[in-house]
Motif scaffolding. Structure first.
Motif, mmCIF file in Angstrom:
data_model
loop_
_atom_site.group_PDB
_atom_site.id
_atom_site.type_symbol
_atom_site.label_atom_id
_atom_site.label_comp_id
_atom_site.label_asym_id
_atom_site.label_seq_id
_atom_site.Cartn_x
_atom_site.Cartn_y
_atom_site.Cartn_z
ATOM 1 N N SER A 244 7.226 1.851 2.182
ATOM 2 C CA SER A 244 8.168 1.314 3.157
ATOM 3 C C SER A 244 8.625 2.420 4.087
ATOM 4 N N GLY A 245 8.823 2.053 5.345
ATOM 5 C CA GLY A 245 9.286 3.025 6.317
ATOM 6 C C GLY A 245 8.685 2.776 7.686
ATOM 7 N N ALA A 246 9.050 3.602 8.627
ATOM 8 C CA ALA A 246 8.648 3.450 10.022
ATOM 9 C C ALA A 246 7.137 3.558 10.187
ATOM 10 N N GLY A 247 6.518 2.499 10.660
ATOM 11 C CA GLY A 247 5.090 2.511 10.936
ATOM 12 C C GLY A 247 4.197 2.549 9.722
ATOM 13 N N ILE A 248 4.741 2.249 8.539
ATOM 14 C CA ILE A 248 3.967 2.315 7.298
ATOM 15 C C ILE A 248 3.547 0.915 6.865
ATOM 16 N N ASP A 249 2.271 0.750 6.577
ATOM 17 C CA ASP A 249 1.742 -0.513 6.084
ATOM 18 C C ASP A 249 2.164 -0.681 4.628
ATOM 19 N N ALA A 250 2.976 -1.695 4.367
ATOM 20 C CA ALA A 250 3.521 -1.887 3.021
ATOM 21 C C ALA A 250 2.435 -2.138 1.985
ATOM 22 N N LYS A 251 1.361 -2.799 2.378
ATOM 23 C CA LYS A 251 0.294 -3.094 1.430
ATOM 24 C C LYS A 251 -0.548 -1.855 1.133
ATOM 25 N N ARG A 252 -0.877 -1.128 2.155
ATOM 26 C CA ARG A 252 -1.713 0.058 1.964
ATOM 27 C C ARG A 252 -0.879 1.231 1.471
ATOM 28 N N GLY A 253 0.293 1.434 2.087
ATOM 29 C CA GLY A 253 1.114 2.576 1.749
ATOM 30 C C GLY A 253 0.453 3.877 2.167
ATOM 31 N N TYR A 254 1.060 4.969 1.806
ATOM 32 C CA TYR A 254 0.408 6.251 2.045
ATOM 33 C C TYR A 254 0.873 7.256 1.000
ATOM 34 N N GLN A 255 -0.010 8.219 0.698
ATOM 35 C CA GLN A 255 0.259 9.191 -0.351
ATOM 36 C C GLN A 255 1.043 10.362 0.204
ATOM 37 N N SER A 256 2.214 10.573 -0.338
ATOM 38 C CA SER A 256 3.059 11.664 0.116
ATOM 39 C C SER A 256 3.635 12.406 -1.085
ATOM 40 N N ALA A 257 4.607 13.252 -0.824
ATOM 41 C CA ALA A 257 5.351 13.941 -1.881
ATOM 42 C C ALA A 257 6.819 13.637 -1.667
ATOM 43 N N SER A 258 7.546 13.515 -2.742
ATOM 44 C CA SER A 258 8.963 13.225 -2.609
ATOM 45 C C SER A 258 9.689 13.711 -3.852
#
Length: 383
Positions: A244-258
């Motif tokens: 979830s977030g600005a310009g992020i595809d909820a189905k695909r998502g993206y791999q980040s660090a948090s």
């Protein structure tokens, strides 16, 4: 509540919520718990209010929640014993280590213990203008990266993301901005190219809606060297799939660090029964509050990192053992974290006896002394 706490709440005017108990307090939980949390209107504050209502229902414990607009305001009452718990940010780790804003004479390493943490669908990321031609973090070389004056946590995060891409601040054009919003105004207006942010912040939304757009370079799980470099700079980061977030595809998502937000912490001397009752209530009544506030679902048991960078409270460990999810490897990690805290505390106590009265000399001397003590103990220095 003691008289000192009563005077504190009355004087500050920060007492914003008292949840009246509808049942008698149980023997395991106190009559009242006092918290600090992020400001009203934030997801962190809303989560604590939702959890407080569940605890109140099951134990009769009243909750008083004090909003703090920055890390110092949230953690000072915890340090002084005026509150029992803090729904903090990553500053809880900095406090545990006695670094950054906690390296001054009035602070030093704190005996922080985790009760629970939240890892929700959003996350931290490097927001890059869509027209900057940045696909990977390594592509940031030569780009204009925002540095926020006075925001140690965000700037350390930016350093960690750069490290993942094999870069340092020397590899980018560091542009200093007076604040968070001004940094994103700078990106939108074309004066900068990237900044660290959470994916759901309004600033990221504004960038996504601007003519430049926004991209989020991924941190592939397969890049073990990148993850090691990031961990060397900021070991509190962990892989996180953001959906979830600005310009992020909820189905695909993206791999980040948090890292978790909020991080529910107490001091090590919080009453055992209180910590035990709190974690037991949170785990066994998760369905009662998971949808009550944005991000509250992040407290799910499956989201807890049992081998993170701050030790758990002893009562939390005991509860996890009871439900058969605590392993010997986790205990060994816990023991090492507690040993690290003890070393830092003892080093601090010795250092302050003869340390300089000059604040900057004091800070620099402490960081050097701290680094030497950790090195001698074969522990990572990090800062």
């Amino acid at each position: 509540m003691n008289n000192q706490s009563q005077r504190y709440f009355a004087a500050t005017g920060l007492l914003i919520a008292t949840l009246t108990a509808s049942t008698l307090a149980s023997a395991e939980m106190p009559d009242a718990l006092n918290w600090t949390a992020y400001g009203t209107g934030t997801s962190g504050h809303a989560q604590i209010m939702a959890i407080g209502q569940v605890v109140q229902k099951h134990s009769g414990t009243q909750f008083r929640v004090i909003p703090g607009e920055n890390d110092i305001l949230r953690m000072t009452p915890l340090k002084s014993g005026r509150v029992d718990l803090c729904a903090c940010g990553i500053a809880s780790y900095y406090g545990s280590e006695g670094v950054m804003m906690f390296a001054g004479r009035n602070w030093g390493p704190q005996p922080i213990r985790v009760i629970s943490t939240s890892m929700a669908s959003f996350g931290l990321g490097m927001a890059v203008a869509g027209d900057a031609q940045v696909k990977t973090l390594a592509d940031l070389k030569g780009k204009r990266l925002a540095y926020i004056r006075g925001d140690d946590a965000l700037n350390k995060a930016a350093e960690a993301y750069l490290a993942f891409g094999g870069l340092t601040w020397d590899d980018v054009e560091k542009l200093i901005f007076p604040g968070y919003n001004s940094a994103f105004n700078g990106i939108i207006s074309g004066r900068a190219d990237a900044a660290i942010t959470t994916t759901i912040t309004p600033a990221a939304q504004r960038l996504a809606a601007s003519p430049r757009g926004v991209t989020w370079p991924e941190l592939p799980l397969s890049d073990s060297a990148g993850w090691k470099r990031m961990g060397d700079v900021a070991p509190y980061f962990q892989p996180h799939r953001v959906t979830s977030g600005a310009g992020i595809d909820a189905k695909r998502g993206y791999q980040s660090a948090s890292y978790p937000y909020p991080i529910m912490v107490a001091n090590a001397d919080l009453e055992y029964e209180t910590a035990y009752g709190l974690i037991k209530t949170m785990v066994e009544n998760f369905d009662s509050y998971k949808d009550a506030a944005p991000g509250a679902a992040g407290y799910a048991l499956k989201n807890q990192n049992m081998m993170w960078v701050v030790p758990f409270h002893d009562a939390v460990v005991a509860y996890y053992r009871e439900i058969n999810i605590w392993t010997e490897a986790m205990q060994a990690h816990q023991n090492q974290l507690v040993k690290r805290q003890q070393l830092l505390s003892e080093t601090w106590d010795t250092y302050v006896i003869s340390a300089s009265q000059d604040e900057e000399v004091f800070r620099q001397g402490w960081l050097a002394t701290r680094a030497q003590a950790l090195t001698n103990a074969d522990m990572p220095v990090v800062f």
